[in-house]
Design an enzyme around this catalytic site. Structure first.
Site, PDB file in Angstrom:
ATOM      1  CG  ASP A 133      -1.918   0.788   1.303  1.00 31.90           C
ATOM      2  OD1 ASP A 133      -2.434   1.350  -0.123  1.00 31.90           O
ATOM      3  OD2 ASP A 133      -2.489   1.571   2.100  1.00 31.90           O
ATOM      4  CG  HIS A 179      -0.311   2.403  -9.111  1.00 33.04           C
ATOM      5  ND1 HIS A 179      -0.774   1.831  -7.922  1.00 33.04           N
ATOM      6  CD2 HIS A 179      -1.478   3.238  -9.379  1.00 33.04           C
ATOM      7  CE1 HIS A 179      -1.840   2.545  -7.508  1.00 33.04           C
ATOM      8  NE2 HIS A 179      -2.374   3.202  -8.461  1.00 33.04           N
ATOM      9  CG  LEU A 226       9.215 -17.140  -4.627  1.00 26.95           C
ATOM     10  CD1 LEU A 226       9.032 -17.079  -2.928  1.00 26.95           C
ATOM     11  CD2 LEU A 226      10.008 -15.790  -4.903  1.00 26.95           C
TER      12      LEU A 226
END
Ligand code: IPE
Ligand code: IPE
Ligand code: MG
Length: 224
Positions: A12, A29, A122
């Site tokens: 965030d 962003h 991963l």
């Protein structure tokens, strides 16, 4: 020392970072993607097996269309440019959330999952159009359909996160202390770290600090 298998992150603060530094939420962003790359690399370095990233919530559809379109374009571009690198790094990509995207994006997402399916270093779970309440509804419906008993195990096994251990650590950047409909079931015993920094400013050092702190916590799980 606590074992560490799964880190979940509410990334965030992009919008605020963008307004402050580039006079544009969208550029925030874009900047956030650099932090995503840094944190993926560090997750591998620390030998953590699962990383769940909250990229777009079911509530984020309330945002202006222009911002939504930009976010999805950014995701598309990121996957196009980085997929082969992710694959080379032996990373498995899984999308969690209700799949209601454009045909084009759906195809890109499916392709990314297919190509990386057998990778083992991963697993990145990308939460897209993800809402924990929807996930529970979808899971319980599925469970009903299969005539399964309502048990903790059966509910867990019908969520988008089935077969994935619950997060050990949740990090939320951006100086806000709430869960915003993220992994409500899975976070029941997770260690939560709220970070003041906005997501694009979050770096490997901040991440390592949290990991170090986590390792020293006494996790009781109800015991003493
Ligand atoms: C989080 O950053 C990223 C997404 C929700 C896509 P925000 O866009 O919420 O950034 P702030 O909280 O407005 O600064
Ligand atoms: C949570 O951030 C969602 C993502 C990071 C993708 P928001 O910025 O949407 O959360 P709220 O609305 O402030 O709670
Ligand atoms: Mg926000």
């Amino acid at each position: 020392m606590n074992p560490l298998n799964h880190v979940a992150i509410i990334m965030d603060g992009n919008g605020r970072w963008g307004v402050k530094n580039k006079n544009s939420r969208n550029l925030g962003h874009k900047e956030g993607l650099f932090a995503v790359e840094k944190i993926i690399k560090q997750t591998i370095k620390r030998d953590i097996k699962y990383l769940t990233l909250f990229a777009f919530s079911t509530e984020n559809w309330k945002r202006p269309n222009i911002e939504i379109a930009y976010l999805f374009k950014l995701l598309e571009k990121f996957l196009k440019e980085k997929l082969s690198e992710l694959d080379k790094q032996n990373i498995k990509l899984k999308i969690i959330g209700r799949r209601k995207f454009s045909l084009k994006l759906n195809k890109i997402l499916e392709e990314a999952e297919k190509i990386t399916f057998n990778n083992t270093k991963l697993q990145i779970n990308l939460a897209l159009n993800y809402g924990s309440k929807n996930e529970l509804i979808d899971g319980i419906k599925l469970l009903n359909k299969k005539n399964e008993k309502i048990t903790i195990k059966n509910i867990s096994n019908n969520l988008y996160t089935k077969n994935i251990p619950d997060p050990d650590i949740l990090i939320r950047t951006g100086n806000t202390k709430r869960l915003s409909n993220f992994l409500l079931w899975q976070l029941a015993y997770t260690e939560i770290f709220f970070e003041k920094k906005l997501w694009p400013d979050f770096n490997e050092k901040d991440y390592d600090k949290i990991i170090k702190k986590y390792k020293s916590i006494k996790r009781n799980f109800g015991n003493i």
